[in-house]
Design a protein around this motif. Structure first.
Motif, PDB file in Angstrom:
ATOM      1  N   THR A  16       0.804  -1.225   0.000  1.00  0.00           N
ATOM      2  CA  THR A  16       0.000   0.000   0.000  1.00  0.00           C
ATOM      3  C   THR A  16       0.836   1.273   0.000  1.00  0.00           C
ATOM      4  O   THR A  16       0.321   2.357   0.250  1.00  0.00           O
ATOM      5  N   GLY A  17       2.132   1.139  -0.273  1.00  0.00           N
ATOM      6  CA  GLY A  17       2.971   2.329  -0.457  1.00  0.00           C
ATOM      7  C   GLY A  17       3.497   2.970   0.805  1.00  0.00           C
ATOM      8  O   GLY A  17       3.899   4.138   0.786  1.00  0.00           O
ATOM      9  N   LEU A  40      -2.084  -1.797  -5.163  1.00  0.00           N
ATOM     10  CA  LEU A  40      -1.552  -0.654  -5.904  1.00  0.00           C
ATOM     11  C   LEU A  40      -2.540   0.511  -5.886  1.00  0.00           C
ATOM     12  O   LEU A  40      -2.136   1.677  -5.816  1.00  0.00           O
ATOM     13  N   ALA A  41      -3.824   0.202  -5.931  1.00  0.00           N
ATOM     14  CA  ALA A  41      -4.832   1.257  -5.862  1.00  0.00           C
ATOM     15  C   ALA A  41      -4.762   1.986  -4.523  1.00  0.00           C
ATOM     16  O   ALA A  41      -4.919   3.211  -4.449  1.00  0.00           O
ATOM     17  N   ASP A  44      -1.759   4.212  -4.607  1.00  0.00           N
ATOM     18  CA  ASP A  44      -2.073   5.403  -5.397  1.00  0.00           C
ATOM     19  C   ASP A  44      -2.755   6.454  -4.529  1.00  0.00           C
ATOM     20  O   ASP A  44      -2.420   7.645  -4.570  1.00  0.00           O
ATOM     21  N   LYS A  45      -3.708   6.028  -3.714  1.00  0.00           N
ATOM     22  CA  LYS A  45      -4.396   6.963  -2.820  1.00  0.00           C
ATOM     23  C   LYS A  45      -3.427   7.568  -1.806  1.00  0.00           C
ATOM     24  O   LYS A  45      -3.456   8.770  -1.535  1.00  0.00           O
ATOM     25  N   ALA A  48      -0.858  10.012  -3.687  1.00  0.00           N
ATOM     26  CA  ALA A  48      -1.363  10.956  -4.699  1.00  0.00           C
ATOM     27  C   ALA A  48      -1.023  12.404  -4.400  1.00  0.00           C
ATOM     28  O   ALA A  48      -0.801  13.198  -5.320  1.00  0.00           O
ATOM     29  N   ARG A  55       5.291   7.231 -10.109  1.00  0.00           N
ATOM     30  CA  ARG A  55       4.840   6.359 -11.196  1.00  0.00           C
ATOM     31  C   ARG A  55       4.491   4.993 -10.610  1.00  0.00           C
ATOM     32  O   ARG A  55       5.251   4.451  -9.811  1.00  0.00           O
ATOM     33  N   LEU A  56       3.364   4.460 -11.038  1.00  0.00           N
ATOM     34  CA  LEU A  56       2.872   3.186 -10.530  1.00  0.00           C
ATOM     35  C   LEU A  56       3.027   2.098 -11.591  1.00  0.00           C
ATOM     36  O   LEU A  56       2.698   2.321 -12.756  1.00  0.00           O
ATOM     37  N   ASN A  58       1.961  -1.885 -12.209  1.00  0.00           N
ATOM     38  CA  ASN A  58       1.213  -3.057 -11.769  1.00  0.00           C
ATOM     39  C   ASN A  58       1.852  -4.308 -12.367  1.00  0.00           C
ATOM     40  O   ASN A  58       1.396  -4.853 -13.373  1.00  0.00           O
TER      41      ASN A  58
END
Length: 230
Positions: A16-17, A40-41, A44-45, A48, A55-56, A58
């Motif tokens: 989740t980053g 990944l979504a 991104d949240k 952001a 850059r993401l 998948n």
């Protein structure tokens, strides 16, 4: 990376980053690699609003294809290193990192491996539903590596390795534990089938009782391996 105008972070198996979120102030651009689209979504949240280029990607770490001429200054890999084809990933990194780049492999245990009265009781409850062997998703069981990561890194281009260990005392709430369990491969919701609500009810009762008795505290050791070219 000190003094460089461009400082690129590559985070492999990002989940989740959380790692790039913690390190973004030290870099100017971030590439996030995660094979699970749902994870990944979430990354991104989380990323952001950062004031750096993100850059993401998948894809699996082994399949990451960097742009021509692109180089990372810092590569971070957390617990996901366990699941990777480690020699393949390290070979890939040899070709897409700056000469002075650092590869960081880090992580600690999990609530499955933690040893305390409440984590032992929680693990026993999970095993009632999923079996005694630690699960690694719906159709797999977990297998531990028989070689230390230090040795694996030392056989790569990044053979200059130093290790740091950091004791961590981590408090939990019942809601945090339940959310964490469902994010893992050993206690994800699908593993419980039609018994997931029953499991959660019993887990919450156990955790609430332990919290009232002495608190939900995990004592862990966070290990950080810093690997560089010789």
């Amino acid at each position: 990376m000190v003094g460089k105008q461009r400082r690129a972070l590559l985070d492999l198996g990002s989940g989740t980053g959380q790692v790039p979120l913690a390190l973004h102030q030290a870099v100017t651009e971030i590439d996030v690699v995660e094979r699970d689209a749902g994870m990944l979504a979430e990354a991104d949240k989380a990323l952001a609003s950062l004031p750096v280029s993100v850059r993401l990607h998948n894809t699996a770490a082994e399949q990451f294809t960097p742009p021509s001429g692109w180089q990372a200054d810092l590569v971070t890999i957390c617990r996901a290193f366990h699941w990777m084809d480690q020699p393949a990933v390290l070979s890939l990194l040899e070709g897409c990192t700056a000469p002075d780049a650092t590869v960081v492999v880090m992580g600690d245990g999990s609530l499955w491996t933690a040893r305390s009265a409440w984590t032992d009781a929680l693990r026993a409850l999970i095993q009632e539903y999923t079996g005694t062997e630690r699960r690694a998703g719906k159709d797999k069981t977990y297998s531990a590596h028989d070689r230390p990561y230090r040795e694996i890194l030392a056989e790569s281009a990044f053979r200059q390795v130093e290790e740091h260990t950091i004791p961590v005392e981590r408090p939990w709430t019942t809601d945090q534990v339940i959310g964490y369990l469902y994010s893992t491969s050993f206690a994800a919701r699908p593993l419980f089938g039609g018994h997931v609500e029953e499991f959660e009810r019993r887990a919450r009762a156990l955790l609430d009782e332990e919290a009232a008795r002495g608190g939900l505290v995990e004592n862990a050791v966070f290990s950080v391996l810093l690997a560089r070219r010789s």
